[in-house]
Design a protein around this motif. Structure first.
Motif, PDB file in Angstrom:
ATOM      1  N   THR A  26     -91.401  16.563  94.984  1.00 13.56           N
ATOM      2  CA  THR A  26     -91.448  17.865  94.325  1.00 13.56           C
ATOM      3  C   THR A  26     -90.145  18.191  93.614  1.00 13.56           C
ATOM      4  O   THR A  26     -90.107  19.050  92.763  1.00 13.56           O
ATOM      5  N   ASP A  27     -89.041  17.501  93.965  1.00 14.58           N
ATOM      6  CA  ASP A  27     -87.775  17.718  93.282  1.00 14.58           C
ATOM      7  C   ASP A  27     -87.687  16.904  91.991  1.00 14.58           C
ATOM      8  O   ASP A  27     -86.922  17.226  91.105  1.00 14.58           O
ATOM      9  N   SER A  28     -88.436  15.848  91.910  1.00 18.86           N
ATOM     10  CA  SER A  28     -88.412  14.976  90.742  1.00 18.86           C
ATOM     11  C   SER A  28     -89.264  15.573  89.636  1.00 18.86           C
ATOM     12  O   SER A  28     -90.143  16.386  89.897  1.00 18.86           O
ATOM     13  N   GLU A  47     -81.446  23.338  85.940  1.00 17.13           N
ATOM     14  CA  GLU A  47     -80.397  23.551  86.940  1.00 17.13           C
ATOM     15  C   GLU A  47     -80.424  24.955  87.533  1.00 17.13           C
ATOM     16  O   GLU A  47     -80.105  25.145  88.697  1.00 17.13           O
ATOM     17  N   ASN A  48     -80.837  25.956  86.736  1.00 18.08           N
ATOM     18  CA  ASN A  48     -80.877  27.329  87.259  1.00 18.08           C
ATOM     19  C   ASN A  48     -82.248  27.679  87.845  1.00 18.08           C
ATOM     20  O   ASN A  48     -82.509  28.819  88.171  1.00 18.08           O
ATOM     21  N   GLY A  49     -83.125  26.681  87.976  1.00 19.59           N
ATOM     22  CA  GLY A  49     -84.419  26.907  88.601  1.00 19.59           C
ATOM     23  C   GLY A  49     -85.468  27.466  87.675  1.00 19.59           C
ATOM     24  O   GLY A  49     -86.451  28.045  88.128  1.00 19.59           O
ATOM     25  N   THR A  67     -88.778  26.248  78.186  1.00 14.78           N
ATOM     26  CA  THR A  67     -88.900  26.952  79.466  1.00 14.78           C
ATOM     27  C   THR A  67     -90.058  27.935  79.433  1.00 14.78           C
ATOM     28  O   THR A  67     -90.599  28.272  78.382  1.00 14.78           O
ATOM     29  N   LEU A  68     -90.410  28.412  80.621  1.00 15.13           N
ATOM     30  CA  LEU A  68     -91.567  29.290  80.817  1.00 15.13           C
ATOM     31  C   LEU A  68     -91.133  30.528  81.593  1.00 15.13           C
ATOM     32  O   LEU A  68     -90.192  30.461  82.384  1.00 15.13           O
ATOM     33  N   GLY A  69     -91.813  31.645  81.400  1.00 13.15           N
ATOM     34  CA  GLY A  69     -91.511  32.829  82.193  1.00 13.15           C
ATOM     35  C   GLY A  69     -91.995  34.112  81.542  1.00 13.15           C
ATOM     36  O   GLY A  69     -92.597  34.099  80.464  1.00 13.15           O
ATOM     37  N   PHE A  70     -91.710  35.239  82.213  1.00 11.45           N
ATOM     38  CA  PHE A  70     -92.128  36.560  81.766  1.00 11.45           C
ATOM     39  C   PHE A  70     -91.033  37.595  81.983  1.00 11.45           C
ATOM     40  O   PHE A  70     -90.326  37.562  82.993  1.00 11.45           O
ATOM     41  N   GLU A  71     -90.939  38.531  81.058  1.00 10.08           N
ATOM     42  CA  GLU A  71     -90.159  39.761  81.225  1.00 10.08           C
ATOM     43  C   GLU A  71     -91.183  40.803  81.657  1.00 10.08           C
ATOM     44  O   GLU A  71     -92.187  41.017  80.968  1.00 10.08           O
ATOM     45  N   LEU A  72     -90.940  41.447  82.798  1.00  8.45           N
ATOM     46  CA  LEU A  72     -91.911  42.378  83.366  1.00  8.45           C
ATOM     47  C   LEU A  72     -91.383  43.806  83.353  1.00  8.45           C
ATOM     48  O   LEU A  72     -90.187  44.038  83.406  1.00  8.45           O
ATOM     49  N   LYS A  73     -92.306  44.761  83.292  1.00 11.37           N
ATOM     50  CA  LYS A  73     -91.943  46.178  83.339  1.00 11.37           C
ATOM     51  C   LYS A  73     -91.670  46.571  84.784  1.00 11.37           C
ATOM     52  O   LYS A  73     -92.468  46.282  85.676  1.00 11.37           O
ATOM     53  N   GLU A  74     -90.515  47.205  84.992  1.00  7.24           N
ATOM     54  CA  GLU A  74     -90.124  47.726  86.305  1.00  7.24           C
ATOM     55  C   GLU A  74     -90.154  46.659  87.401  1.00  7.24           C
ATOM     56  O   GLU A  74     -90.502  46.942  88.549  1.00  7.24           O
ATOM     57  N   GLN A  80     -86.173  32.467  86.547  1.00  3.30           N
ATOM     58  CA  GLN A  80     -85.188  31.565  87.161  1.00  3.30           C
ATOM     59  C   GLN A  80     -85.277  31.617  88.681  1.00  3.30           C
ATOM     60  O   GLN A  80     -85.962  32.453  89.246  1.00  3.30           O
ATOM     61  N   GLY A  81     -84.549  30.705  89.329  1.00  5.66           N
ATOM     62  CA  GLY A  81     -84.503  30.691  90.789  1.00  5.66           C
ATOM     63  C   GLY A  81     -85.810  30.257  91.417  1.00  5.66           C
ATOM     64  O   GLY A  81     -86.162  30.721  92.495  1.00  5.66           O
ATOM     65  N   LEU A  82     -86.529  29.356  90.751  1.00  8.89           N
ATOM     66  CA  LEU A  82     -87.827  28.902  91.248  1.00  8.89           C
ATOM     67  C   LEU A  82     -87.690  27.602  92.023  1.00  8.89           C
ATOM     68  O   LEU A  82     -86.754  26.836  91.833  1.00  8.89           O
ATOM     69  N   GLU A  83     -88.668  27.365  92.885  1.00  6.24           N
ATOM     70  CA  GLU A  83     -88.801  26.083  93.556  1.00  6.24           C
ATOM     71  C   GLU A  83     -90.263  25.658  93.488  1.00  6.24           C
ATOM     72  O   GLU A  83     -91.165  26.498  93.413  1.00  6.24           O
ATOM     73  N   ILE A  84     -90.482  24.348  93.465  1.00  7.19           N
ATOM     74  CA  ILE A  84     -91.842  23.806  93.476  1.00  7.19           C
ATOM     75  C   ILE A  84     -92.281  23.719  94.924  1.00  7.19           C
ATOM     76  O   ILE A  84     -91.607  23.105  95.750  1.00  7.19           O
ATOM     77  N   THR A  85     -93.407  24.363  95.248  1.00 11.09           N
ATOM     78  CA  THR A  85     -93.890  24.363  96.628  1.00 11.09           C
ATOM     79  C   THR A  85     -95.131  23.489  96.811  1.00 11.09           C
ATOM     80  O   THR A  85     -95.572  23.287  97.930  1.00 11.09           O
ATOM     81  N   GLY A  86     -95.691  23.003  95.722  1.00  9.91           N
ATOM     82  CA  GLY A  86     -96.862  22.140  95.834  1.00  9.91           C
ATOM     83  C   GLY A  86     -97.320  21.676  94.472  1.00  9.91           C
ATOM     84  O   GLY A  86     -96.899  22.208  93.441  1.00  9.91           O
ATOM     85  N   GLN A  87     -98.178  20.675  94.482  1.00  8.06           N
ATOM     86  CA  GLN A  87     -98.739  20.153  93.244  1.00  8.06           C
ATOM     87  C   GLN A  87    -100.085  19.510  93.526  1.00  8.06           C
ATOM     88  O   GLN A  87    -100.349  19.088  94.651  1.00  8.06           O
TER      89      GLN A  87
END
Length: 163
Positions: A26-28, A47-49, A67-74, A80-87
């Motif tokens: 999962t780290d690879s 490097e920043n997750g 990269t992927l992600g979202f800016e959310l309201k409130e 960032q700061g993600l980890e892979i927990t499964g695949q």
């Protein structure tokens, strides 16, 4: 030492080895090939997750590191700061019939990679990226499972890149 004792000692070692192999995987970077194996998607964490992907067709880079992600309201940005927990992965090759159009029978053939992600810091939100790679294209979606403390979200900006 009898044969039975040796097998009993070997089984825990094999189980430990299998667990370590799965964790390291999962780290690879995770790779997904198209059914004809001409296109290859690589999914990885920066490097920043941050979740990132790259798409190659043969030797040519079609989509460079994005990269992927979202800016959310409130709510804190989900990027960032993600980890892979499964695949999980699967292949599909079926056909369906269109009621109109030039082509009556459509072949639906792709390979799929689903990646489970979670924030390391609080609020530890979870989501899933599902990639489908066809011989002639790529599609992906975000899936957000039900989870405590994250019942709804308002997307202010999608941070998905296509470099």
């Amino acid at each position: 030492m009898t044969k039975t004792n040796f097998i009993l000692l070997l089984l825990p070692l094999l189980a430990l080895s299998a667990c370590q192999e799965h964790t390291q995987g999962t780290d690879s970077p995770l790779r997904l090939a198209s059914p004809d194996e001409q296109a290859e998607l690589t999914f990885f964490l920066t490097e920043n997750g941050s979740a990132a992907y790259r798409l190659q067709y043969g030797e040519e880079t079609i989509i460079d590191t994005s990269t992927l992600g979202f800016e959310l309201k409130e709510a804190p940005r989900l990027q960032q700061g993600l980890e892979i927990t499964g695949q999980d992965s699967r292949s599909v090759n079926d056909q369906w019939e269109m009621p109109w159009g030039e082509q009556r029978v459509v072949t639906n053939q792709y390979n799929e990679l689903a990646v489970e992600l979670q924030e390391i810091p609080k609020p530890k939100r979870r989501f899933r990226m599902v990639f489908r790679l066809y011989d002639d294209g790529l599609g992906f979606r975000y899936e957000f499972p039900e989870q405590e403390g994250f019942t709804e979200m308002v997307v202010m900006d999608e941070l998905t890149q296509f470099q």
